[in-house]
Design an enzyme around this catalytic site. Structure first.
Site, PDB file in Angstrom:
ATOM      1  CE  LYS A  27       7.740   0.058  -5.197  1.00  0.00           C
ATOM      2  NZ  LYS A  27       7.939  -0.566  -6.486  1.00  0.00           N
ATOM      3  CB  ALA A  28      11.318   7.167  -6.262  1.00  0.00           C
ATOM      4  CD  GLN A  53      19.447   7.100  -7.710  1.00  0.00           C
ATOM      5  OE1 GLN A  53      20.322   7.884  -8.057  1.00  0.00           O
ATOM      6  NE2 GLN A  53      18.929   7.131  -6.495  1.00  0.00           N
ATOM      7  CE1 TYR A  92       8.090  -7.078  -3.371  1.00  0.00           C
ATOM      8  CE2 TYR A  92       9.579  -6.346  -5.107  1.00  0.00           C
ATOM      9  CZ  TYR A  92       8.303  -6.479  -4.604  1.00  0.00           C
ATOM     10  OH  TYR A  92       7.231  -6.015  -5.341  1.00  0.00           O
ATOM     11  CG  ASN A 138       9.539   1.732  -9.699  1.00  0.00           C
ATOM     12  OD1 ASN A 138       9.519   1.412  -8.525  1.00  0.00           O
ATOM     13  ND2 ASN A 138      10.657   1.752 -10.427  1.00  0.00           N
TER      14      ASN A 138
HETATM   15  P1  NAD Z   1       0.520  -2.407  -1.354  1.00  0.00           P
HETATM   16  O1  NAD Z   1       1.455  -2.621  -0.228  1.00  0.00           O
HETATM   17  O2  NAD Z   1      -0.173  -1.099  -1.454  1.00  0.00           O
HETATM   18  O3  NAD Z   1      -0.589  -3.561  -1.367  1.00  0.00           O
HETATM   19  C1  NAD Z   1      -0.338  -4.875  -0.976  1.00  0.00           C
HETATM   20  C2  NAD Z   1      -1.417  -5.287  -0.014  1.00  0.00           C
HETATM   21  O4  NAD Z   1      -1.215  -6.648   0.349  1.00  0.00           O
HETATM   22  C3  NAD Z   1      -1.406  -4.481   1.288  1.00  0.00           C
HETATM   23  O5  NAD Z   1      -2.633  -3.809   1.470  1.00  0.00           O
HETATM   24  C4  NAD Z   1      -1.154  -5.520   2.349  1.00  0.00           C
HETATM   25  O6  NAD Z   1      -1.867  -5.281   3.561  1.00  0.00           O
HETATM   26  C5  NAD Z   1      -1.646  -6.778   1.674  1.00  0.00           C
HETATM   27  N1  NAD Z   1      -1.067  -7.968   2.302  1.00  0.00           N
HETATM   28  C6  NAD Z   1       0.212  -8.168   2.689  1.00  0.00           C
HETATM   29  N2  NAD Z   1       0.334  -9.350   3.300  1.00  0.00           N
HETATM   30  C7  NAD Z   1      -0.900  -9.912   3.279  1.00  0.00           C
HETATM   31  C8  NAD Z   1      -1.403 -11.125   3.799  1.00  0.00           C
HETATM   32  N3  NAD Z   1      -0.615 -11.985   4.466  1.00  0.00           N
HETATM   33  N4  NAD Z   1      -2.714 -11.397   3.641  1.00  0.00           N
HETATM   34  C9  NAD Z   1      -3.533 -10.505   3.007  1.00  0.00           C
HETATM   35  N5  NAD Z   1      -3.095  -9.334   2.510  1.00  0.00           N
HETATM   36  C10 NAD Z   1      -1.794  -9.035   2.658  1.00  0.00           C
HETATM   37  O7  NAD Z   1       1.342  -2.715  -2.670  1.00  0.00           O
HETATM   38  P2  NAD Z   1       0.970  -2.457  -4.213  1.00  0.00           P
HETATM   39  O8  NAD Z   1       1.841  -1.367  -4.681  1.00  0.00           O
HETATM   40  O9  NAD Z   1      -0.483  -2.331  -4.380  1.00  0.00           O
HETATM   41  O10 NAD Z   1       1.481  -3.813  -4.856  1.00  0.00           O
HETATM   42  C11 NAD Z   1       0.611  -4.860  -5.239  1.00  0.00           C
HETATM   43  C12 NAD Z   1       1.416  -6.016  -5.811  1.00  0.00           C
HETATM   44  O11 NAD Z   1       2.180  -5.561  -6.923  1.00  0.00           O
HETATM   45  C13 NAD Z   1       2.415  -6.625  -4.833  1.00  0.00           C
HETATM   46  O12 NAD Z   1       2.507  -8.017  -5.056  1.00  0.00           O
HETATM   47  C14 NAD Z   1       3.724  -5.982  -5.234  1.00  0.00           C
HETATM   48  O13 NAD Z   1       4.825  -6.769  -4.864  1.00  0.00           O
HETATM   49  C15 NAD Z   1       3.551  -5.886  -6.729  1.00  0.00           C
HETATM   50  N6  NAD Z   1       4.394  -4.837  -7.319  1.00  0.00           N
HETATM   51  C16 NAD Z   1       4.129  -3.527  -7.066  1.00  0.00           C
HETATM   52  C17 NAD Z   1       4.930  -2.548  -7.621  1.00  0.00           C
HETATM   53  C18 NAD Z   1       4.681  -1.089  -7.366  1.00  0.00           C
HETATM   54  O14 NAD Z   1       5.411  -0.254  -7.880  1.00  0.00           O
HETATM   55  N7  NAD Z   1       3.670  -0.700  -6.600  1.00  0.00           N
HETATM   56  C19 NAD Z   1       6.014  -2.911  -8.435  1.00  0.00           C
HETATM   57  C20 NAD Z   1       6.260  -4.249  -8.664  1.00  0.00           C
HETATM   58  C21 NAD Z   1       5.425  -5.215  -8.117  1.00  0.00           C
END
Ligand code: NAD
Length: 322
Positions: A190-191, A218, A147, A176
């Protein structure tokens, strides 16, 4: 009024961002690969589109006729998911790559990419008293396997599309994020949401034990969703061209997080610890010097207040299911 695409809008952060942009008066297109009935939030007045954005052709379809893009689409989850699904996490590289290509060819004016604190070098996160990760701590690169490497690579793709094709790209490294309308069960949670669910489970079904991954010492910081959405918008419309931290600097141990949720619930459980469960780095916090310098702002929503809102929402959902 702008025409704005939110990729990943069926998920947690994208769902909140799409609503905010719509409320600001923009024409919003929300895109996600999940069937519409599985989206966490579906907003009226938003153009909702179900498309898999790993496909290059679908990225062109999604962006055609729009001015700006927020890319929040990724295959992601908490430590339990990312440690066991590294290939799936890395395949998200196709989403950002194809969205960038479509954005370049269709003349998109601004492009935002959601990166993560998982890009930071693991060797700088071995102490629970982490003083805060500075943006420069991503290099030399030793990101979270799978990731984190995908995020680091996609950050650089944004940089080179900016340098070589003159695109306006903006990148935030989220620490987070938690809040209502997020994942709280199923393996991707997540946590903060997991702790709420486990304690509510205890309350509703009379369980008296909570299992915690690792030894509970942690540390992490957690950013409330409202701060996250505000920060995304501030960074998108700023002149900050390099990836920047977007996270709270209120660091707590996982045991302290459980204390907070137990106080909210008014319900205490006996704690057991699983040293073999996925637990990630030992200590992580956000150094907010740079965001303060550029924006005179940083996320400040108090953890206890944000957790109360999150707990209330998850309890409501669990009561509906009960
Ligand atoms: P989430 O999983 O709730 O939302 C991500 C969405 O992307 C999902 O609804 C999923 O269906 C969609 N998705 C995945 N693959 C796809 C594809 N091929 N085509 C179209 N849609 C697709 O996650 P989130 O918490 O809302 O995170 C949003 C962004 O923020 C992500 O890039 C994540 O990596 C980043 N991020 C989140 C956190 C966190 O704590 N939530 C922390 C660091 C980074």
């Amino acid at each position: 009024m702008k025409r704005i695409v939110v990729a990943g809008a069926g998920g947690f952060i994208g769902g909140h961002l799409a609503r905010k942009l719509k409320d600001m008066g923009h024409h919003v297109r929300a895109v996600d690969k999940k069937p519409l009935n599985q989206w966490y939030q579906v907003h009226e007045g938003v153009d909702n589109l179900v498309l898999d954005l790993t496909s290059k052709e679908n990225c062109y379809t999604a962006l055609n006729g729009f001015n700006e893009v927020f890319n929040l689409a990724a295959d992601m989850g908490g430590m339990g998911f990312i440690e066991n699904n590294k290939a799936d996490c890395m395949l998200s590289v196709l989403i950002n790559t194809h969205l960038l290509m479509a954005a370049r060819d269709l003349g998109i004016a601004r492009f935002f990419y959601a990166s993560s604190a998982c890009v930071y070098n693991g060797e700088k996160q071995t102490d629970p008293n982490n003083p805060g990760l500075k943006e420069a701590d991503a290099y030399p690169a030793l990101a979270e396997d799978g990731y984190g490497w995908e995020k680091l690579f996609s950050e650089r793709m944004c940089r080179h599309f900016r340098e070589d094709y003159g695109m306006t790209t903006r990148v935030a490294r989220f620490h987070n994020v938690y809040g209502p309308f997020g994942t709280y069960d199923g393996g991707r949670e997540k946590a903060p949401a997991a702790m709420c669910r486990k304690i509510i489970d205890g309350e509703l079904y009379g369980k008296d034990e909570i299992n915690i991954w690792g030894d509970g010492h942690q540390t992490r910081s957690f950013m409330y969703i409202d701060d996250c959405v505000e920060g995304i918008l501030k960074i998108m419309y700023s002149d900050i061209i390099e990836p920047i931290n977007l996270g709270s600097s209120e660091m707590v141990s996982i045991n302290q997080l459980v204390d907070i949720v137990e106080d909210i619930a008014g319900y205490k459980l006996k704690r057991t610890y699983d040293p073999n469960a996925p637990k990630g780095v030992r200590g992580r916090n956000s150094d907010n010097t740079l965001i303060q310098k550029y924006l005179g702002w940083e996320p400040t929503y108090p953890l206890a207040a944000g957790m109360k809102k999150t707990y209330d929402w998850i309890k409501g959902e669990m009561l509906k299911k009960k």
